[in-house]
Structure formats: structure tokens, C-alpha cells
Motif scaffolding. Structure first.
Motif, short mmCIF file in Angstrom:
data_model
loop_
_atom_site.label_atom_id
_atom_site.label_comp_id
_atom_site.label_asym_id
_atom_site.label_seq_id
_atom_site.Cartn_x
_atom_site.Cartn_y
_atom_site.Cartn_z
N MET A 1 -7.77 20.54 85.90
CA MET A 1 -8.74 21.03 84.93
C MET A 1 -9.87 21.77 85.64
N LEU B 1 -21.81 29.78 86.40
CA LEU B 1 -21.88 28.37 85.97
C LEU B 1 -20.52 27.70 86.03
N LEU C 1 -19.63 15.67 87.72
CA LEU C 1 -18.19 15.82 87.89
C LEU C 1 -17.68 14.91 88.99
N SER D 1 -33.49 29.32 85.67
CA SER D 1 -32.79 28.22 85.03
C SER D 1 -31.68 27.69 85.94
N GLU E 1 -33.78 36.54 82.59
CA GLU E 1 -33.08 37.50 81.74
C GLU E 1 -34.08 38.43 81.08
N SER F 1 -15.75 14.26 79.11
CA SER F 1 -17.14 14.24 79.54
C SER F 1 -17.43 15.44 80.45
N MET F 2 -16.46 15.78 81.28
CA MET F 2 -16.66 16.95 82.15
C MET F 2 -16.86 18.21 81.33
N VAL F 3 -15.93 18.43 80.40
CA VAL F 3 -16.02 19.67 79.62
C VAL F 3 -17.29 19.68 78.79
N ILE G 1 -20.20 20.57 80.97
CA ILE G 1 -20.25 22.00 81.31
C ILE G 1 -20.72 22.81 80.11
N VAL H 1 -24.39 22.58 79.70
CA VAL H 1 -25.11 23.32 80.74
C VAL H 1 -25.07 24.82 80.46
N VAL H 2 -23.88 25.32 80.09
CA VAL H 2 -23.76 26.76 79.82
C VAL H 2 -24.70 27.15 78.69
N TRP I 1 -27.34 25.62 77.74
CA TRP I 1 -28.73 25.47 78.14
C TRP I 1 -29.19 26.65 78.99
N VAL I 2 -28.36 27.04 79.97
CA VAL I 2 -28.77 28.12 80.86
C VAL I 2 -28.85 29.45 80.11
N LEU I 3 -27.92 29.69 79.21
CA LEU I 3 -27.90 30.98 78.55
C LEU I 3 -28.99 31.10 77.49
N ALA J 1 -31.80 28.90 77.26
CA ALA J 1 -33.02 28.17 77.56
C ALA J 1 -34.20 29.13 77.60
#
Lengths: 524, 659
Positions: A163, A211, A226, A271, A507, B644-646, B649, B652-653, B655-657, B659
Motif C-alpha cells: 500500500m 505529501l 505510519l 505548512s 500559496e 488508519s494510514m490512508v 494521509i 494531512v493532504v 490540511w496542507v492544501l 490550511a
């Protein structure tokens, strides 16, 4: 591509051909009285070391498509092959005889993957080399012992690893989409990320790519969140191969991270800085606190491996040539630390292997109680490695931590986040103190507690040699670290052609003005 | 110095360090299986090589007739990145180093040879034989590193390493509770001193930006800090006092002297080497080495002198009433170290180092002699349990008397000359301290010979069941060599004073230049050139007379009229009790520091058991609860991990995009 260019890949070819030979040698094992797979594998690695030495330091050779041979390649060859030879010693008698050929070949393939990762100059090559590191490890765990738990942890590791590979590939494709090139060297100009040159901010596409790549690689280096697989996998696999799992994927993952960070010219939005900051802080803290409550030594060392990832992330965040003073290079600190970590971690697992009595593996604290009386030299070796993991003088672990945290402290005030990085280093120092508690528990259990079940240790000589070399190396590297440190320093030369640091690139140019660069608020 | 000389010096320095280290490793690694009863050979050869190196260094330094007598020899860069060297392993070799090296390696060699027989019972090696020699050789390595080091960092590392070896060797018989407790006490008390010492070095680094001796001392003498600002008096005094704190711990000065008498639980050769001749003098060496820092602060120098003289007198009074031979010697060591500290405190560093040098001979001799007695008495060392050993141990007796005469300052033996010099300088600087020194000299002569007469004179008494016998040649030979030193070493300091001339360049710009008494003497230069008989020899005659009076008093009280001590004891019970119980310092520390700390520890354990464990349970309860929560939603573990991993992620994605 000429023959001359190919000779530059001598060590890599040796590992490749050697792995094939080991496979053949292993297949004939049934008819042989002497088991040749392990000795041949060791000779292959030693020959590759010899080739590395003869070839010397490559100076940014790009004549082979997809590869870029730099001083980083040279450094990684040395530490990978050096620790690889120790890994083979630790695994000398590990799997059953009929499977030893495959087993040793897989170790060699995995080492080959690390070497190629260090040279990769193409996103696709990078992906392949990372997978070349990982896939053999799935096999190694399953082969390492005939036990349902080993098979279980192998399957778990495989699915989660697959994965993470998918996430990594997805991220790399985003990056390709944004940059229009797969050559890592030119990704940066493709993205025009060097804000101070063109003024163009990083696009969202590239950011998503970054990311996802970070997430995929965070799995390899076992960073929170992870890291979930680590304890189960370490517990399931046999001790000697666990020593390798703590080093090889971590090294490959960090090299890839360094390359990706360098491709972005170490210039990322605020960020993202805070993301790495939080991941580093949480990784250290979670790793150490979870290790603190374990009673199984292998699980303890597994979580300690997570904690060490956190320390290395601090150095990654500092980046190369940020700040002033002789310890200013965070990437060199990272490369220095990872070599020391690989050695001391392997030494600890080799000690657990050396303590093994008969077929019963040594795993919990109760198993190692009072072992000093039974195996004094192995106990001393484990104690040295534990002190090194703790970061106590006179061991190399102390210098490693000194360099990593020193690089954070020497970050100059011109860095927009230097206070935040120093705060992170302080969190790291506090975490080292927490970490000392469980390492000391290992040492005190060996030396102080009475033994429950006295029995003679029955492990082979090679693993003792491995332990001896690891622990002596920790002492010698303390007295004489300059060679390793200066090699680590020169390995980063190719990574900072331009003056580098995190710019608070946002950004939205207006948004960047709103926030003070020294802002401690992690909400941004 | 010529480049060849420098190369020789560097090579010798490396040999001096590596030979004992190799000896330690070989004795430790091969001892248990391979060498067994020959485990002393690596140590003897290693220390012997170090001694040879020290002799070569000494001859080279003697050969230097012109130019600087100080050599700073970089060995390699310890931590360096690129071209920047942060810390360097470097040797500083000058006459002071040379003298220290000779003393350390010479006494060490003799002690290692002596130990070959001492650590045996009926020619069978004791348990831990190889461990003993490995630690001893490791100690020599550490001590030489301390002395050779060219910067404060190496000094500190050596300082800690000798402390570690001392701890390991005091606790050599770790099965005995007293030995284990003594080792712990030595370790903890030294920790107090080392804490101050470490702070001092840290402050030096903060102030001067470097730890290299030469650079620091030059800045101190210019009165500048590392950034070029003026150095304040307060700062330099603080540094000096913090360093002094370390010296008090290591050299067992008041108020950190309590560990040294207990350290006698270690084997006698260890007491001779580490706790008499070498390690405990590290504090004196350090003050002498850092002369520039100490002399820059008159306050610090006064404190040094006062601590030295008070310690000398204080320890001598305790020694009057002790009955354990090794403890008497331990208190006398503290007292003699007090003299040395007093010496540096009154700007007579060369005399202090001279006393250090002579003391190493006679005190090592006395401890080895006491060890010989102990060996013969089957481990008993209390003078109440034996007596009249003169005929049973003839050679031990003779050498012991020579050592005692030297310690008592009997005229024309080594201790007489060196002690006399220190008292002479003390009288010039602070008359009160000088008089305290004279009183101490009287007491020293008395308690030393009290011990000699109790142990060796009178009717023969030996403990029951002990087969007393004179020691073998491995033990006697070092005693003879040390006796020669105890008699003759003092003559290096008279008749042209070759010892002082040799050391003079080291202290030229520090102690000699800063000495206020010397400035006063410069006015009376004419008088100094032709001193009257009494000015020249008066003090010598006085201290010689005091020594003889002390010895005679001991003879009268313990041989002829041996009922008097009992009477005195009965008449002044309080005084006796105070001396005998060492002024109750241990009890005061116990009541004031140890017990409260132990009670605090109990409270912490209680807190740990209930509060912290509860918190840990709570802290782990949250993830556990979370785990159960997740588990109810998931059919298997693996999917849970993956999800939980997905999910992580994805968060986070987003949040960063956004935030």
C-alpha cells in the motif's frame, strides 16, 4: 553507455551477480556437507567493498541514464556494504539449510537496492530501487524462522508495504505531472520552486505529490503515524533479520527523502515545514513512550527504532548548510547518525541472537535476566550498544546525537523557523532522556536481576563476531569519528548546489505576510 | 625544540597512552581463559612501556637548553567536520607534565609488580585476578591521559576516567558490603566535586570560547574574554572556585574528604597507587596547571591556601586516634595533600609539585608496607590485634621505618625538604597558616611513629590462627626501590635545586610572577643574597626538631610509658571521642544530607508506585481504549492499520492544501 561507465557500477554489479551465484550455491545445499551460501555472500559483500574502495569517490557522473553517481553514492556504498557484511554475519546460521541460499540472496538484493537508491536520478528509478529494498525484506521475514508469527508478520508487512508503495508511486506521478520531467536533478527547475529565482510558488499538484511521497517514505522509515506495523513485524521476525530491518529500509527511505527534498531545493511551504515538525516530534515521543511500557525486548527496540526515526527527521528538517558553525549541516548529521544507528541497532539484535539457548528465542526481559553471568562478553557487547543507543559517552551514539541536535542548535537566526527547530531539538533531547530509561532497564536486567533459567548459550561464532565488531566500532567511532563525519559531510556536497533553506513560501503571497516567520503556532 | 624532539615527544605520548590501554584490554580479554595466573604480564609490560616513554620524555625535556620548554602536540582531530576542528586530541608536554608522568608511571610500575604476589593466596591467584590488572592498567591509561591532555576537555575526560577506575577498584571486593558502600561513597562524593569542576569548565568555554590550555591562559593573562571584552574579577574568581571544587573532591580536601578513608576497603596496592601516590594528586596538578586562572584571583588563592592548611591540621588530628593502619595512612594522605594545596595557595607551586613527587615515594612505600603486614596477618590491619612484628617481618619493618621517617619529616629524608619548603613559603605569605603547618608537622611525626611502635615494637602479638610470614620477592623488590626514593628524592630539591630549576619555566609567568611575597623580597634583594644563618636554616632546624620531638613523644608514650595514652584518653574523653569519630563529619553528612535524600527517595518511590503508575495506566488507557474502539469497527488488524494510514494521509493532504 560505455563499458567504462558500467565499471563505475562495479559494487552494484558484484552484488547482483553475487546474489545469483548465492542462489545457485544454495540450490545445491542438499548435496553439500559444507554450507557455502553464507560464506559466499560474505565474500561478495567484501569484494563489493573492495570495488568501492578501488573506484574512489565519483564526482557527479551522469553518463548512465537514470543514475547520478555522487559522493553520496560513495558514502552510502561504504556504510551499506559495511553494515551489510555484519548483517550476513548475524544471519550466518539463521534460516534452515535448504533455504539459506535464497535467504542470503535476498539480503544481497536488498543491499543492492540501497546502493541504487543512493544513485537514482530518476523518479521511476527511485521507485524501483525503493521497492528493490523492500520486496526482499518481505521474503526475509517469512524465511527467517519457521513460525506462524513470522509468516503473519511477513504478510502484514507485505500488504502494508504494497500500500505504501502504491502511495509512493501515486505521489511520484503527481510530481511528474507538475514538473514535466522524471529526472530528479531537473525536477526543481521544472517546478520552478526556487521561489527566489522565479517568484512562482509551488503548485498544488506538486504539493500533493510531495505529501504522498512523504507518506510513502514515512512508512519505510517508520515515522508516526505510519509506524503501526513496526512492533508486530519486529516481534514476528527472527532477531538477526530484525537488526537489518531497522537499518536498510530506513537508510533507503531517508536517502529518497533527501533526494526529494533536494529536488524541491529544500524550499517548501510553511505548512509542510510544520507537518514535518509535528511528525518528527510525535515520532520521537510516541516511539519512546511506547517503548517504555514494553516488556518484550524486541518490541521495545522496535519502538526505539521509531524514536530514532524522529531524531533523524530533526536533522532532515534542518537541511544542508543551514546556519553557521561546524555542525551546521543537518543532512550530514543525518547520514552520520543513520550509519551509527544501523551499527548499534544491529549489535543489540545480534546480542539477542547470541543469547539464544537452543531453539528458544530470547525475547522478553525475563528471558535476558541475569545473562551477564552466563555470557559475560555478549552481555558487555549488548551493554555497549545499549549505551550507544542511549547516546551516552564514550560511545558513538553520543556523537551522533550531538551532531543531530547540534545541527539544529547551530541554525542561524536568518532561518525563518530557527526557534521552532531549536524547540524540536529540545523535545529530542528530552526524548533521549526518556529513552535512557528503557535502555537502562535492558542493561540492568542483564546485570542485576537474578537469572531464572540458567542454560548455556548455543549460538554460533559469526553472530558473536558481528556483536563484537558492532560494539567495538561504537567505541572506536567515539574516539575517532572524524573520518566518518567528514565523509558524511562531503556526501552532501551535491545536494546543496544553491544556498538552501526553508523559505516561508506560501500559496498565497498575502497569507505569507500575515504570519510571522518565527511563529510557534503549529496551526499554520 | 627541534622538530625531531617534537616527533619523539609525540611518539612517546602515544606509547604512554596506548601501551597501558593495550595491556588493560589484553589482561581483560585474554585473562579469564588464556592467561589465567599470568594475567599480570600484559599490565606489567604495558605500564613498563609507559614508564620507558616517560623516561624518554624526561630526558628530552632535560636536553632542551634554549627556547620554549612547552610543546603542544596535536594528535588528531576528535570531532571535526570539514576543515573546522571543534575538539582536538592534543598533548601538552612541558616540565610539569614530564614530572607527573615520571611519578605516575614509575609508581604504577612498582605497584603492578608488587600486586603480582599480593593478589595471590598461597600462590593461587585470587578471584578476579585478571580484572584487577585490567583495571589497574586502565587507570594508568586514564591518569596519563589526564596529565598529557592539552585542553580542558581531555582533562575532564581523564578526570572522570580515573574516578571510574577508582570506583571499580575500591569496589573490587564487591561481595563485601563495606567495599561496595565505600565505592558508592567515593563515587557520590566525587560527583559533588566533579559537578563543580564540570561547571567550571563549562564557564571557561562560555567565557573564552575555547578549551585549549594555551589559548585560555593567554586570554586570562591579558584580562580578556573570548569576544575581546574585559574579564571581570567576579567571573575569574568563580571559575577558579569551581575548579577548586573539583580539586577538593579528587584530592580529598575539606569538606569533601570523607570518601578517602573509606576507600581503603580496596586492595592495598590500589590504596598505594590511586589513593596515595597518583590520582588524589590530580587536584594539585590541576591547580598547578591552571596557575594562570588561580593567580588571577587573589581571593581564590587565599581560599586555596586556607583549605589546604585547615585540611592538613584537621586530618592530622584525626589520625592521632585511629587504629586501622591503612586509615591512619589515609588521613595522613589527606593531611599531606593539604600541604600540597597549601603550597600552591601560597604561590609555591614548584614546592607543592616537589612535595607531590617525594610524597608519591614514601606514601606508596608506606601503603605497600601496610599491605605486606596485612598480607602476613591474613587480612587484619588493626594495630590493636597485633604488635612486635619487627622480627617476623624484618624487611617490611625496615622499609616501613624509612617511609615513616620520610613522612615524619625526619631531617635529611625526602619529606623533610619538601615539607619544609612549603612551610617556609606559607610563613612568608600568611604566618598563621605557616604555624598551622608547623603544628601539623609535629602531629605527623607523632601519629606516624605511634603507628610504627604499635605495629612493630614491643612483645610479639599476632592474631590467632594466622601463619605470619615475610612477603616474597615480588613484593619486597618494589619496597626497596621506593625506600631509595624516599631517602634520596629530596636531594633533587637542595644544592642548586635541579628540580625547581627544571620546573621554573612552567610557573614563570603564573605563580612566580604573581607572588606578592616575591615582590616584597625584591626590595630586600641585598639581604636575600646574604641571609643570616638563622634566616636560612632556622626554619629547617625548627621543623627538624619538631619532627624529632614528635617521634620521641611517640616512643615515650607507646613504648616506655604506655599507660599514658590510656590516661590521656580517660582525662579528655570528649576530645578523644571527637578525634576518633573524625569530628563526626560522616554523621553530620548522614543526618544533614544522606538521610533527607534517602527519605526524599522513599517519597519518590511512593509517588512512583501510586501516582506515576496511575498516570501511566491512564496514559496507556487512552490508546488502549482507542484501540478497542478501532477494533470494534474493523474485522481484522491489518485492515485497521491500512485504514488508519490512508485516513491519516487524507487528513494531512486536506490540511496542507486548505490550511
Amino acid at each position: 553507455m560505455t563499458l567504462d561507465a558500467l565499471t563505475q557500477l562495479g559494487p552494484e554489479f558484484m552484488l547482483l551477480i553475487g546474489a545469483c551465484i548465492v542462489l545457485i550455491v544454495g540450490a545445491t545445499a542438499a548435496s553439500q556437507r559444507v554450507q557455502w551460501a553464507s560464506p559466499v555472500a560474505l565474500v561478495v559483500v567484501l569484494l563489493a567493498i573492495l570495488a568501492t574502495w578501488r573506484l574512489g569517490v565519483p564526482e557527479g557522473d551522469t553518463s548512465i541514464p537514470g543514475l547520478w553517481l555522487t559522493p553520496l553514492t560513495y558514502y552510502v556504498r561504504w556504510i551499506t556494504l559495511g553494515i551489510g557484511a555484519l548483517v550476513i554475519l548475524a544471519n550466518w546460521h539463521q534460516p534452515s539449510e535448504s533455504e539459506r541460499g535464497e535467504y542470503m540472496a535476498m539480503i544481497l538484493f536488498s543491499l543492492l537496492g540501497v546502493l541504487l537508491t543512493a544513485s537514482a536520478n530518476d523518479l521511476v528509478v527511485l521507485f524501483f530501487t525503493i521497492e528493490l529494498v523492500s520486496i526482499p525484506t518481505y521474503v526475509l521475514i517469512a524465511l527467517s524462522r519457521q513460525d506462524a508469527r513470522a509468516a503473519e508478520s511477513s504478510v502484514k508487512y507485505f500488504f502494508l508495504g504494497a500500500m505504501s508503495a502504491a502511495i509512493l508511486a501515486y505521489g511520484l506521478s503527481f510530481l511528474y505531472g507538475a514538473a514535466g520531467t522524471t529526472t530528479i536533478q531537473t525536477v526543481g527547475s521544472g517546478l520552478s520552486v526556487a521561489g527566489h529565482v522565479t517568484g512562482a510558488p509551488v503548485s498544488s499538484t506538486a504539493l500533493v505529490g510531495w505529501l504522498l511521497i512523504f507518506a510513502g517514505l514515512a512508512f519505510k522509515v517508520a515515522a508516526v503515524p505510519l509506524h503501526v506495523y513496526v512492533a508486530d513485524v519486529y516481534e514476528g521476525a527472527a532477531s538477526p533479520i530484525t537488526g537489518m530491518l531497522g537499518f536498510v529500509p530506513k537508510l533507503a527511505g531517508f536517502i529518497a527523502l533527501i533526494k526529494i527534498f533536494a529536488a524541491f531545493d529544500w524550499t517548501l511551504p510553511q505548512s509542510v515545514f510544520w507537518l514535518v515538525w509535528i511528525v518528527a516530534a510525535v515520532t520521537m515521543t510516541v516511539g519512546n513512550t511506547l517503548a517504555l511500557i514494553q516488556r518484550n525486548v524486541k518490541r521495545m527496540l522496535a519502538y526505539s527504532s521509531v524514536a530514532h526515526t524522529g531524531y533523524m527527521l530533526v536533522a532532515l528538517l534542518v537541511g544542508p548548510v543551514a546556519g553557521e558553525g561546524p555542525m551546521r549541516d543537518g543532512v550530514a548529521a543525518l547520514l552520520f547518525y543513520v550509519a551509527i544507528y544501523g551499527t548499534m541497532n544491529l549489535g543489540a539484535f545480534a546480542a539477542l541472537t547470541a543469547f539464544k539457548t537452543g531453539q528458544r528465542a530470547v525475547e522478553t526481559l525475563d528471558d535476558i535476566a541475569g545473562l551477564a553471568a552466563r555470557a559475560p562478553i555478549a552481555a558487555l557487547g549488548l551493554a555497549v550498544c545499549a549505551f550507544s543507543l542511549m547516546g551516552f559517552p564514550p560511545t558513538a551514539g553520543f556523537l551522533g546525537k550531538l551532531y543531530v541536535f547540534g545541527s539544529a542548535f547551530s541554525l542561524g537566526e536568518s532561518h525563518p523557523f530557527h526557534q521552532a527547530v531549536i524547540a524540536l531539538a529540545i523535545i529530542g533531547v528530552i526524548n533521549s532522556a526518556i529513552g535512557a530509561a528503557y535502555y537502562l532497564r535492558i542493561v540492568s536486567t542483564i546485570y542485576v536481576r537474578a537469572e531464572d533459567a540458567p542454560a548455556a548459550p548455543a549460538s554460533g561464532r559469526p553472530v558473536r563476531w558481528c556483536l563484537a565488531v558492532c560494539s567495538i566500532a561504537m567505541l572506536i567511532l567515539f574516539a575517532w569519528p572524524s573520518q566518518l563525519a567528514s565523509q558524511a559531510r562531503s556526501a552532501t556536497v551535491a545536494l546543496h548546489a544553491t544556498p538552501t533553506r526553508y523559505h516561508a513560501v506560501s500559496e498565497d503571497p498575502d497569507a505569507a505576510n500575515d504570519t510571522s516567520p518565527d511563529d510557534f503556532d503549529p496551526g499554520h | 625544540m627541534t622538530p625531531e624532539t617534537l616527533d619523539t615527544l609525540k611518539l612517546c605520548g602515544i606509547v604512554i597512552l596506548l601501551a597501558p590501554l593495550a595491556g588493560a584490554i589484553l589482561a581483560g580479554a585474554l585473562g579469564p581463559r588464556l592467561l589465567r595466573s599470568h594475567a599480570h604480564w600484559p599490565a606489567i609490560l604495558g605500564v613498563g612501556a609507559a614508564f620507558a616513554g616517560a623516561v624518554v620524555i624526561f630526558t628530552q625535556m632535560r636536553g632542551v637548553t634554549e627556547g620554549a620548554t612547552t610543546a603542544l602536540l596535536p594528535v588528531y582531530d576528535w570531532i571535526s567536520i570539514g576543515t573546522n576542528s571543534i575538539f582536538r586530541v592534543e598533548f601538552l608536554i612541558d616540565p610539569l607534565t614530564s614530572v607527573m608522568l615520571l611519578t605516575v608511571t614509575g609508581v604504577s610500575l612498582l605497584v603492578v609488580i608488587y600486586s603480582r604476589d599480593y593478589m595471590r593466596e598461597h600462590d593461587h591467584p585470587e578471584r578476579g585476578y585478571e580484572r584487577f590488572f585490567a583495571f589497574l592498567a586502565l587507570f594508568v591509561f586514564s591518569m596519563c591521559a589526564l596529565v598529557l591532555g592539552g585542553n580542558f576537555l581531555l582533562l575532564y575526560l581523564g578526570w572522570e576516567a580515573v574516578g571510574l577506575c577508582s570506583y571499580l577498584l575500591i569496589g573490587f571486593y564487591y561481595g563485601r558490603p563495606a567495599a561496595a558502600a565505600a565505592a558508592k561513597k567515593a563515587f557520590l562524593v566525587n560527583r559533588v566535586g566533579d559537578f563543580g569542576f564540570g561547571l567550571g569548565i563549562f564557564l571557561i568555554y562560555l567565557t573564552f570560547g575555547t578549551l585549549e590550555y594555551g589559548a585560555v591562559f593567554e586570554l586570562v593573562q591579558q584580562g580578556l574574554t573570548g569576544t575581546g571584552q574585559a574579564l571581570s574579577d567576579g567571573r575569574i574568581t568563580t571559575i577558579a572556585l569551581l575548579l577548586l571544587c573539583g580539586a577538593c573532591g579528587k584530592s580529598a580536601q575539606l569538606p569533601l574528604h570523607v570518601w578517602l578513608p573509606d576507600a581503603m576497603e580496596g586492595p592495598s596496592p590500589v590504596s598505594a597507587l590511586i589513593h596515595a601516590a597518583t590520582m588524589v594528586t590530580a587536584g594539585v596538578y590541576m591547580i598547578a596547571r591552571c596557575g594562570a586562572i588561580f593567580t588571577a584571583s587573589a581571593t581564590a588563592m587565599t581560599v586555596v591556601a586556607v583549605i589546604g592548611s585547615v585540611t592538613a591540621l584537621f586530618a592530622a588530628t584525626i589520625a592521632l586516634t585511629q587504629t586501622d593502619m591503612k586509615r591512619i595512612l589515609a588521613y595522613s594522605t589527606i593531611s599531606q595533600l593539604g600541604y600540597m594545596v597549601l603550597g600552591v595557595g601560597v604561590y609555591a607551586a614548584d614546592s607543592a609539585v616537589f612535595h607531590l613527587f617525594t610524597h608519591a615515594f614514601f606514601k606508596a612505600l608506606l601503603f605497600l608496607g601496610a599491605g605486606s603486614v596485612m598480607h602476613a596477618m591474613g587480612g587484619i590491619i588493626d594495630v590493636r590485634q597485633f604488635g612486635g612484628l619487627k622480627r617476623i617481618l624484618p624487611w617490611t619493618f625496615r622499609t616501613f621505618v624509612i617511609g615513616s621517617l620520610a613522612l615524619a619529616g625526619f631531617p635529611l629524608l625526602s619529606g623533610f625538604f619538601s615539607k619544609d619548603e612549603i612551610i617556609h613559603h606559607a610563613l612568608q605569605a600568611h604566618p598563621i597558616l605557616g604555624i598551622m603547618g608547623l603544628v601539623t608537622a609535629l602531629l605527623t611525626a607523632f601519629y606516624t611513629f605511634r603507628m610504627v611502635f604499635l605495629a612493630f615494637a614491643g612483645p610479639e602479638r599476632i592474631p590467632e590462627g594466622v601463619h605470619a610470614h615475610e612477603s616474597g620477592k615480588w613484593m619486597l623488590a618494589p619496597l626497596f626501590v621506593l625506600s631509595i626514593g624516599a631517602i634520596g628524592a629530596g636531594y633533587l630539591g637542595v644544592a642548586g635545586k635541579p628540580f625547581h630549576t627544571f620546573l621554573a619555566p612552567v610557573f614563570e609567568h603564573t605563580f612566580t610572577a604573581a607572588n606578592p611575597a616575591a615582590h616584597g623580597a625584591a626590595h630586600g634583594a641585598a639581604e636575600a643574597a646574604h641571609p643570616s644563618f638563622w634566616a636560612h636554616y632556622g626554619l629547617m632546624i625548627l621543623s627538624g626538631a619538631l619532627s624529632i620531638i614528635g617521634i620521641a613523644a611517640a616512643y615515650v608514650l607507646y613504648v616506655q610509658q604506655n599507660w599514658i595514652p590510656g590516661l590521656v584518653k580517660a582525662t579528655f574523653p570528649r576530645v578523644h571521642k571527637m578525634f576518633h569519630n573524625k569530628y563526626f563529619v560522616d554523621e553530620i553528612y548522614d543526618a544533614g544530607l544522606v538521610s533527607p535524600a534517602r527519605n526524599a527517595g522513599r517519597v519518590c518511590v511512593g509517588l512512583d508506585d501510586y501516582l506515576i503508575d496511575g498516570l501511566v495506566w491512564l496514559a496507556t488507557a487512552i490508546p488502549r481504549a482507542f484501540g478497542y474502539l478501532v477494533r470494534t469497527f474493523q474485522s481484522g488488524l491489518l485492515q485497521g492499520y491500512g485504514l488508519s494510514m490512508v485516513a491519516g494521509i487524507a487528513v494531512v493532504v486536506v490540511w496542507v492544501l486548505w490550511a
